[in-house]
Scaffold this motif. Structure first.
Motif, PDB file in Angstrom:
ATOM      1  N   VAL A   1       0.640   6.557  -1.622  1.00 14.37           N
ATOM      2  CA  VAL A   1      -0.243   5.850  -1.522  1.00 14.37           C
ATOM      3  C   VAL A   1      -0.740   4.903  -2.815  1.00 14.37           C
ATOM      4  O   VAL A   1      -0.288   5.637  -3.754  1.00 14.37           O
ATOM      5  CB  VAL A   1      -1.619   6.453  -0.964  1.00 14.37           C
ATOM      6  CG1 VAL A   1      -2.902   5.438  -0.807  1.00 14.37           C
ATOM      7  CG2 VAL A   1      -1.350   7.003   0.472  1.00 14.37           C
TER       8      VAL A   1
ATOM      9  N   TRP B   1       0.779  -1.174  -0.111  1.00 11.47           N
ATOM     10  CA  TRP B   1      -0.051   0.102  -0.013  1.00 11.47           C
ATOM     11  C   TRP B   1       0.711   1.318   0.203  1.00 11.47           C
ATOM     12  O   TRP B   1       0.635   2.105  -0.654  1.00 11.47           O
ATOM     13  CB  TRP B   1      -0.895   0.066   1.231  1.00 11.47           C
ATOM     14  CG  TRP B   1      -1.862   1.049   1.272  1.00 11.47           C
ATOM     15  CD1 TRP B   1      -1.842   2.274   1.284  1.00 11.47           C
ATOM     16  CD2 TRP B   1      -3.355   0.640   1.498  1.00 11.47           C
ATOM     17  NE1 TRP B   1      -3.242   2.956   1.486  1.00 11.47           N
ATOM     18  CE2 TRP B   1      -3.979   2.156   1.547  1.00 11.47           C
ATOM     19  CE3 TRP B   1      -4.142  -0.418   1.976  1.00 11.47           C
ATOM     20  CZ2 TRP B   1      -5.185   2.268   1.645  1.00 11.47           C
ATOM     21  CZ3 TRP B   1      -5.661  -0.088   1.981  1.00 11.47           C
ATOM     22  CH2 TRP B   1      -5.914   1.133   2.237  1.00 11.47           C
ATOM     23  N   PHE B   2       1.917   1.318   0.764  1.00 12.88           N
ATOM     24  CA  PHE B   2       2.647   2.486   1.093  1.00 12.88           C
ATOM     25  C   PHE B   2       4.236   2.329   0.305  1.00 12.88           C
ATOM     26  O   PHE B   2       4.885   3.208   0.790  1.00 12.88           O
ATOM     27  CB  PHE B   2       2.859   2.874   2.457  1.00 12.88           C
ATOM     28  CG  PHE B   2       1.717   3.209   3.079  1.00 12.88           C
ATOM     29  CD1 PHE B   2       0.986   4.164   2.954  1.00 12.88           C
ATOM     30  CD2 PHE B   2       1.164   2.370   4.080  1.00 12.88           C
ATOM     31  CE1 PHE B   2      -0.202   4.832   3.355  1.00 12.88           C
ATOM     32  CE2 PHE B   2      -0.171   2.534   4.505  1.00 12.88           C
ATOM     33  CZ  PHE B   2      -0.673   4.004   4.080  1.00 12.88           C
TER      34      PHE B   2
END
Length: 105
Positions: free
Chosen positions: A70, A64-65
Motif C-alpha cells: 500500500v 495505490w497498490f
C-alpha cells in the motif's frame, strides 16, 4: 404559434420565424440536422469526459497498490486524490449522460 429553441443559439423563438432574432440563423429546413449534430457532439463530449474520469480512477487504484504494498506518504495522497476525483467525476458524468439521452433531439 409555438415557441421553439433556435438550433444555433438555443434561445426561444417563434416557430413561424424565418430567422432567429438573436443570432440571425436561417430556420429553413436545416434546423433538424443542426440539432441532431449538436446532440451527437454533446454525447461525444460527455463520453470523452467519462473516459478521462475512468482513466483517473484506474490510475489512482494502480498507484495505490504499485509494487505489492500500500502507498505511503505523497504517493498515498496523490493516489487517493486521483481515485476519489476519478470515481466522483465518473458518477457525475454518467448521470449527465443518462439525462442527455433522455432529452429529445
Amino acid at each position: 404559434m409555438a415557441l421553439i429553441n433556435c438550433p444555433n443559439c438555443q434561445k426561444r423563438i417563434s416557430d413561424k420565424a424565418k430567422t432567429c432574432s438573436h443570432c440571425h440563423t436561417s430556420m429553413a429546413g436545416e434546423s433538424e440536422s443542426k440539432a441532431t449534430i449538436r446532440h451527437i457532439e454533446k454525447s461525444n463530449k460527455l463520453m470523452n469526459h467519462s473516459f478521462i474520469f475512468m482513466t483517473l480512477f484506474v490510475f489512482g487504484a494502480v498507484l495505490w497498490f504499485w509494487g505489492g504494498e500500500v502507498a505511503q506518504g505523497y504517493k498515498l495522497i496523490i493516489s487517493s486524490a486521483c481515485f476519489a476525483i476519478g470515481f466522483i467525476g465518473y458518477l457525475i458524468t454518467r448521470v449527465r449522460i443518462v439525462l442527455h439521452k433522455r432529452k429529445s433531439v
